[in-house]
Design a protein around this motif. Structure first.
Motif, PDB file in Angstrom:
ATOM      1  N   GLU A 167       0.810  -1.217   0.000  1.00  0.00           N
ATOM      2  CA  GLU A 167       0.000   0.000   0.000  1.00  0.00           C
ATOM      3  C   GLU A 167       0.841   1.263   0.000  1.00  0.00           C
ATOM      4  N   THR A 168       2.077   1.204   0.489  1.00  0.00           N
ATOM      5  CA  THR A 168       2.926   2.397   0.532  1.00  0.00           C
ATOM      6  C   THR A 168       3.879   2.488  -0.659  1.00  0.00           C
ATOM      7  N   GLN A 169       4.422   1.356  -1.132  1.00  0.00           N
ATOM      8  CA  GLN A 169       5.418   1.378  -2.201  1.00  0.00           C
ATOM      9  C   GLN A 169       4.796   1.248  -3.591  1.00  0.00           C
ATOM     10  N   PHE A 170       3.615   0.657  -3.696  1.00  0.00           N
ATOM     11  CA  PHE A 170       2.992   0.423  -5.004  1.00  0.00           C
ATOM     12  C   PHE A 170       1.590   1.032  -5.033  1.00  0.00           C
ATOM     13  N   THR A 171       1.549   2.298  -4.699  1.00  0.00           N
ATOM     14  CA  THR A 171       0.265   2.988  -4.588  1.00  0.00           C
ATOM     15  C   THR A 171      -0.472   3.030  -5.926  1.00  0.00           C
ATOM     16  N   LYS A 172       0.255   3.399  -7.000  1.00  0.00           N
ATOM     17  CA  LYS A 172      -0.387   3.511  -8.314  1.00  0.00           C
ATOM     18  C   LYS A 172      -0.846   2.150  -8.825  1.00  0.00           C
ATOM     19  N   TRP A 173      -0.077   1.105  -8.553  1.00  0.00           N
ATOM     20  CA  TRP A 173      -0.457  -0.236  -8.974  1.00  0.00           C
ATOM     21  C   TRP A 173      -1.792  -0.638  -8.323  1.00  0.00           C
ATOM     22  N   VAL A 174      -1.931  -0.309  -7.061  1.00  0.00           N
ATOM     23  CA  VAL A 174      -3.166  -0.658  -6.347  1.00  0.00           C
ATOM     24  C   VAL A 174      -4.323   0.203  -6.848  1.00  0.00           C
ATOM     25  N   ARG A 175      -4.068   1.505  -7.064  1.00  0.00           N
ATOM     26  CA  ARG A 175      -5.123   2.419  -7.500  1.00  0.00           C
ATOM     27  C   ARG A 175      -5.629   2.053  -8.902  1.00  0.00           C
ATOM     28  N   LYS A 176      -4.749   1.585  -9.759  1.00  0.00           N
ATOM     29  CA  LYS A 176      -5.126   1.197 -11.125  1.00  0.00           C
ATOM     30  C   LYS A 176      -5.602  -0.253 -11.222  1.00  0.00           C
ATOM     31  N   ASN A 177      -5.702  -0.935 -10.072  1.00  0.00           N
ATOM     32  CA  ASN A 177      -6.168  -2.334 -10.016  1.00  0.00           C
ATOM     33  C   ASN A 177      -5.238  -3.308 -10.726  1.00  0.00           C
ATOM     34  N   VAL A 178      -3.972  -2.920 -10.895  1.00  0.00           N
ATOM     35  CA  VAL A 178      -2.990  -3.883 -11.394  1.00  0.00           C
ATOM     36  C   VAL A 178      -2.680  -4.886 -10.293  1.00  0.00           C
ATOM     37  N   ILE A 179      -2.650  -4.405  -9.064  1.00  0.00           N
ATOM     38  CA  ILE A 179      -2.534  -5.276  -7.890  1.00  0.00           C
ATOM     39  C   ILE A 179      -3.891  -5.276  -7.197  1.00  0.00           C
ATOM     40  N   VAL A 180      -4.457  -6.464  -7.047  1.00  0.00           N
ATOM     41  CA  VAL A 180      -5.793  -6.594  -6.452  1.00  0.00           C
ATOM     42  C   VAL A 180      -5.740  -7.576  -5.289  1.00  0.00           C
ATOM     43  N   LYS A 181      -6.684  -7.389  -4.371  1.00  0.00           N
ATOM     44  CA  LYS A 181      -6.770  -8.266  -3.201  1.00  0.00           C
ATOM     45  C   LYS A 181      -7.897  -9.265  -3.405  1.00  0.00           C
ATOM     46  N   ASN A 182      -7.577 -10.527  -3.178  1.00  0.00           N
ATOM     47  CA  ASN A 182      -8.549 -11.596  -3.395  1.00  0.00           C
ATOM     48  C   ASN A 182      -8.382 -12.624  -2.290  1.00  0.00           C
ATOM     49  N   GLN A 183      -9.446 -12.817  -1.510  1.00  0.00           N
ATOM     50  CA  GLN A 183      -9.450 -13.796  -0.418  1.00  0.00           C
ATOM     51  C   GLN A 183      -8.279 -13.591   0.545  1.00  0.00           C
TER      52      GLN A 183
END
Length: 606
Positions: free
Chosen positions: A296-312
């Motif tokens: 959440e701190t180092q890959f903020t843009k990846w998370v915001r653009k849904n390149v990194i997603v949370k599943n289960q």
């Protein structure tokens, strides 16, 4: 004294030879010339009559005399120098000596003793020359052996295998003496034709592709920074496919590359996919091992653009978003820059299309440089022109680990990649997966290149590679006909390459392409009859020694998604295909042990 006489003899002989040698002509000759006097056989006794005249009392000494004197001087001088130099004294002379027997001038036997001594000396010279020539020959053989060994070690070592070889490979074609006129018969056969690709076509196409790939790599690195996706690093491109493995046919117009990349600071691992209780061998999800805080701190843009997603409760890389948002955007920017850079040398159009997992670049060449005379003759004799459209399939590949693979004598490292394999929900195959946008394919191209690199150094396997190219070319020609032969529309080049791998694995001795074609067609016949073709590098327990990681996991049947009707039509049309190759293959190997073992291996995966 002897040294002086020898030196004088050599010097005088060389002087006389040089003095009367024919090369003293024109600008190299700056001397007054004695008047010419030469008679022919037609003059009969004219010269003798002239001698009787008192005005001609002195005749010139002929040149042949001086040549003879010069030659004798050189030979005698060299002999005396050799006879009395240090080569025949002390530690430098290691020969038994005939007992000394000298005579004085008054001795009447001096002439015979001198002749005997000269003969003995000549015998020693001959013996020593033979001895030295033998030693020189042995040394030469030793040097050649050492150089040959070094060359073979280099040839068969790391630089020419797998990850350490990143060059396009000219197509393999090798026939044996046992094939007779098979090569010429294949060339005359209408459905096949010429196996060769013009060297000029190959060189021009590969040079252009290499130039574009270098520009592409440079621009992608700069564009990745401009898009500000944290940590994405492009490591380079890896050539793959038939143009890399030596299996290309027809012309050099299609090329495949892997674009290696990683994400700095992001630690990932592949996890198997089990959807609806069914395992999916060869497919997986890319799970992120970093902590939630780091993500959440180092890959903020990846998370915001849904390149990194949370599943289960775990974070994963979204294959579809990564492919569309990152790679598609980068490719579009690179395409414009490459076109502007290359237009000074060649006029062409560069278009892009997305076909997961690849990004397709199409080069349409509008105008080339004017051809040379060599290019014209090359075209005239080969009837091949450089292609006007070249396709480059760029597959972004995430490096997940480095695994072991056997080289010629020792283990090497072989990269394992993950490439996107996402599907739209509207696609029929997407219904088999719970989350089709998260699907990745665990790529085996690193193993395929490694295995083919080893095969190119083995004559038997080169016969099989040649047979594979022949069948590929036959399928391509049949597909162009109307209506096409059903088997030609069904067989993909990847299927044929896997059959070639199995031929290399199960056959130990192949006498030539004639027999290799028999094995290849026999294995194809078995696969169609059993409706199964296991993927060679997935769950293959026979590779546990050479490629340990490939023996793990379940097997994949490459025919599993093909309808029974399609397989039945392909099986029926195989007979028609065999009739198109009269006396071109050895049908007796259909009953061989290799075919029997392959059938048992195929049926064991039921």
């Amino acid at each position: 004294m002897a040294n002086a006489l020898g030196t004088v003899g050599v010097a005088s002989g060389i002087y006389l030879l040089k003095k009367f040698a024919p090369q003293h002509t024109g600008i190299t000759l700056n001397e007054w010339q004695y008047q010419i006097k030469r008679f022919s056989w037609v003059d009969v006794r004219l010269e003798s009559k002239l001698k009787e005249l008192k005005s001609v009392l002195k005749l010139d000494i002929p040149h042949t005399f001086w040549y003879t004197v010069g030659a004798v001087g050189v030979v005698s001088g060299i002999y005396l120098l050799w006879k009395f130099t240090s080569h025949n004294t002390g530690t430098k002379f290691n020969e038994y000596q005939y007992p000394v027997k000298n005579a004085s001038w008054p001795d009447g036997r001096y002439a015979s003793i001198l002749i005997q001594s000269i003969l003995l000396d000549l015998m020693c010279v001959v013996k020593l020359a033979i001895h030295r020539s033998i030693l020189f020959t042995l040394k030469a053989v030793g040097v050649v052996g050492v150089m040959g060994s070094i060359y073979l070690l280099w040839k068969l070592s790391y630089p020419n295998i797998g990850i350490n070889l990143n060059e396009w490979q000219y197509p393999v074609k090798q026939f044996s003496w046992a094939d007779g006129r098979l090569e010429s018969k294949l060339k005359e056969l209408t459905p096949i034709g010429d196996l060769d690709i013009s060297n000029r076509v190959w060189d021009e196409s590969t040079a252009l592709v290499n130039q574009i790939l270098e520009l592409l790599m440079k621009e992608m690195c700069s564009q990745a920074k401009a898009l500000r996706y944290e940590g994405i690093v492009f490591d380079g491109y890896r050539k793959q496919g038939s143009a890399r493995e030596g299996l290309k046919i027809q012309t050099a117009d299609e090329f495949d590359v892997l674009l290696e990349y990683h994400i700095e600071g992001l630690y990932v691992e592949p996890v198997p996919i089990v959807d609806y209780g069914i395992p999916r061998p060869g497919l997986g999800k890319i799970k992120i091992l970093n902590t939630d805080y780091q993500i959440e701190t180092q890959f903020t843009k990846w998370v915001r653009k849904n390149v990194i997603v949370k599943n289960q409760g775990s974070y994963f890389l979204n294959a579809r978003i990564l492919h569309q948002s990152v790679f598609e955007s980068i490719m579009d920017r690179c395409r414009e820059k490459i076109t502007n850079t290359m237009k000074e040398n060649i006029s062409f159009q560069l278009t892009r299309s997305m076909n997961p997992p690849s990004v397709n670049l199409t080069i349409k060449i509008i105008q080339r440089e004017k051809g040379t005379l060599r290019a014209f003759w090359d075209w005239l004799w080969t009837n091949q022109k450089p292609p006007h459209i070249i396709d480059i399939d760029v597959v972004p590949a995430l490096i997940i680990n480095m695994e072991k693979a056997m080289g010629h004598w020792w283990f090497m490292t072989c990269p394992r990649y993950a490439v996107v394999k996402w599907m739209e929900e509207s696609q029929p195959s997407a219904s088999h997966f719970m989350d089709p946008s998260m699907t990745w394919r665990l790529c085996t191209s690193g193993y395929e290149k490694h295995y083919m690199d080893l095969a190119r150094t083995d004559t038997v396997k080169r016969y099989i590679m040649t047979a594979c190219r022949i069948i590929k070319l036959l399928m391509c020609k049949e597909k162009q006909k109307q209506p096409p032969l059903p088997i030609s529309t069904f067989l993909r080049s990847f299927y044929l390459k896997n059959i070639a791998f199995y031929c290399m694995l199960f056959t130990k001795s192949v006498k030539g392409v004639y027999q290799a074609l028999g094995y290849f067609l026999g294995f194809l016949k078995i696969s169609l009859e059993e409706e199964r073709l296991p993927q060679f590098f997935q769950g293959n327990y026979l590779l546990r020694n050479e490629f340990p990681a490939c023996a793990e996991g379940g097997q994949i049947n490459l025919f599993q998604n093909i309808s029974p009707d399609t397989l039945d039509n392909a099986r029926r049309s195989l007979g028609t295909l065999l009739n198109k190759l009269p006396e071109m293959y050895d049908s007796s190997v259909f009953q061989s042990d290799a075919c029997y073992q392959f059938r048992n291996f195929v049926t064991s995966m039921r």
